[in-house]
Design a protein around this motif. Structure first.
Motif, PDB file in Angstrom:
ATOM      1  N   THR A  97       7.327 -11.439   7.693  1.00 29.11           N
ATOM      2  CA  THR A  97       6.130 -11.225   6.576  1.00 29.11           C
ATOM      3  C   THR A  97       4.752 -11.467   7.346  1.00 29.11           C
ATOM      4  OG1 THR A  97       7.890 -11.564   4.945  1.00 29.11           O
ATOM      5  CG2 THR A  97       5.314 -11.863   4.531  1.00 29.11           C
ATOM      6  N   TRP A 131       7.951  -5.327  10.268  1.00 24.12           N
ATOM      7  CA  TRP A 131       6.848  -6.259   9.592  1.00 24.12           C
ATOM      8  C   TRP A 131       6.976  -5.986   8.169  1.00 24.12           C
ATOM      9  CZ3 TRP A 131       1.703  -2.979   8.652  1.00 24.12           C
ATOM     10  CH2 TRP A 131       0.947  -3.669   7.876  1.00 24.12           C
ATOM     11  N   TYR A 171      -6.396  -5.403  -0.749  1.00 22.86           N
ATOM     12  CA  TYR A 171      -5.102  -4.886   0.013  1.00 22.86           C
ATOM     13  C   TYR A 171      -5.364  -3.723   0.865  1.00 22.86           C
ATOM     14  CZ  TYR A 171      -2.451  -7.841  -3.052  1.00 22.86           C
ATOM     15  OH  TYR A 171      -1.709  -9.023  -3.486  1.00 22.86           O
ATOM     16  N   TYR A 177       5.123  -6.348   4.411  1.00 23.46           N
ATOM     17  CA  TYR A 177       3.706  -6.498   3.930  1.00 23.46           C
ATOM     18  C   TYR A 177       4.410  -6.607   2.322  1.00 23.46           C
ATOM     19  CZ  TYR A 177      -1.043  -5.793   2.393  1.00 23.46           C
ATOM     20  OH  TYR A 177      -2.263  -6.074   2.005  1.00 23.46           O
ATOM     21  N   ASN A 205       0.840 -10.725   5.370  1.00 24.34           N
ATOM     22  CA  ASN A 205       0.549  -9.786   4.302  1.00 24.34           C
ATOM     23  C   ASN A 205      -1.281  -9.999   4.039  1.00 24.34           C
ATOM     24  OD1 ASN A 205       0.817 -12.366   3.063  1.00 24.34           O
ATOM     25  ND2 ASN A 205       2.464 -11.913   2.093  1.00 24.34           N
ATOM     26  N   PHE A 215      -4.122  -4.323   4.594  1.00 30.41           N
ATOM     27  CA  PHE A 215      -3.092  -3.572   5.071  1.00 30.41           C
ATOM     28  C   PHE A 215      -3.720  -2.805   6.375  1.00 30.41           C
ATOM     29  CE2 PHE A 215      -0.414   0.325   5.397  1.00 30.41           C
ATOM     30  CZ  PHE A 215       0.875  -0.165   5.224  1.00 30.41           C
ATOM     31  N   ILE A 229       7.760  -2.738   2.230  1.00 28.15           N
ATOM     32  CA  ILE A 229       6.775  -3.190   1.192  1.00 28.15           C
ATOM     33  C   ILE A 229       7.728  -3.573  -0.139  1.00 28.15           C
ATOM     34  CG2 ILE A 229       4.667  -1.805   2.293  1.00 28.15           C
ATOM     35  CD1 ILE A 229       5.983  -0.817  -1.232  1.00 28.15           C
ATOM     36  N   VAL A 275       7.490  -0.571   8.704  1.00 33.27           N
ATOM     37  CA  VAL A 275       6.935  -1.542   7.787  1.00 33.27           C
ATOM     38  C   VAL A 275       7.605  -1.499   6.163  1.00 33.27           C
ATOM     39  CG1 VAL A 275       5.081   0.059   6.857  1.00 33.27           C
ATOM     40  CG2 VAL A 275       4.731  -2.343   6.527  1.00 33.27           C
TER      41      VAL A 275
END
Length: 289
Positions: free
Chosen positions: A62, A98, A114, A100, A64, A118, A134, A132
């Motif tokens: 993570t 990854w 964001y 996010y 973010n 991002f 989310i 990724v």
């Protein structure tokens, strides 16, 4: 690592402390290990040993971009990005996914925040991962308590209109696609996500494990884990995590809090088969997994 070396651990049911199970960690009994982390740096010195012992593993990592107002005890974002790259170079970018998440809208963290974070992290990681994942925040009971504390710090969480969420999701999908990354959602039931190019993902994914490690798994390992919530697509697995054992102190955490983590950390015995506390093997009844 002591449990890896001894080949088993004792798992205590977080909802029923009297219910324990002995779980084999022998390489021949472990299809793969999935690590969830925000900072694997302290663990990286053991990766060679894990590989030498014959374990397959990959990371859900993570990043973010929140600051200390939300993640007070984590290393800086730049240091964690550097660690991500080192981990990827060591074990392969397909084994470092990854994450996010969670995406939390507040008076401090809006759409502009964001989009900036991002894009920045994506640009840093695009050559070091292949996908990724989310998700948007869920108000679990413990997380709701923490949200009330955030309000005292003048950070107010809110649920934006669907059109805002959809717009941001479309932005992430487009950015990921242009960077060559596959983008998936985690345990979401928002119908518009596939419309913008974000398909449901599986953090513990039998198909992905087969592909990454060149395996053919039995059909039963492709089945959804019935113990997980409906929106979760993960296949059958054994979760070894314990609530209130993390020292990161993230303000949105649903799995505990910093003070409880500190108290439990003081009880940690590296030689115990339990993650936390002592174990009396003469007075406990175990089920096997």
């Amino acid at each position: 690592m002591n449990r890896i070396r001894e080949g088993y651990f004792i798992f205590k049911n977080p909802y029923n402390a009297k219910q324990m199970s002995k779980v084999s960690l022998r390489p021949e009994d472990v299809t793969a290990i999935v690590f969830w982390t925000k900072n694997p740096a302290p663990f990286m010195k053991y990766l060679d040993e894990l590989q030498d012992r014959g374990y397959r593993f990959y990371f859900q990592y993570t990043l973010n971009g929140y600051g200390p107002e939300m993640e007070p005890f984590l290393p800086s974002l730049e240091k964690r990005i550097e660690t991500f790259k080192k981990l990827s170079e060591k074990i392969g970018k397909e084994k470092v996914i990854w994450r996010y998440d969670p995406i939390i809208f507040s008076n401090v963290h809006d759409g502009n925040f964001y989009r900036e974070k991002f894009s920045y992290i994506l640009n840093e990681l695009k050559d070091f991962t292949t996908r990724v994942v989310i998700s948007f925040v869920d108000e679990y009971r413990k997380a709701t308590v923490n949200f009330k504390k955030l309000k005292e710090e003048e950070i107010e969480i809110y649920q934006p209109p669907e059109v805002i969420i959809k717009s941001f999701a479309a932005f992430m999908a487009k950015e990921a696609r242009e960077a060559g990354l596959k983008i998936q959602s985690c345990a979401e039931n928002m119908a518009f996500l596939p419309e913008v190019g974000i398909m449901p993902g599986k953090c513990i994914d039998a198909d992905y494990i087969e592909k990454v490690f060149s395996l053919t798994l039995p059909e039963k390992l492709h089945l959804k884990d019935k113990s997980q919530r409906q929106e979760c697509g993960c296949v059958v697995s054994k979760d070894v995590g314990i609530y209130d054992t993390c020292l990161h102190g993230c303000k949105y955490c649903y799995a505990g809090n910093y003070e409880a983590g500190r108290k439990n950390y003081e009880k940690h015995d590296p030689n115990s088969p339990l993650l936390i506390g002592k174990y009396d093997d003469e007075n406990e009844q175990l089920s096997l997994f």
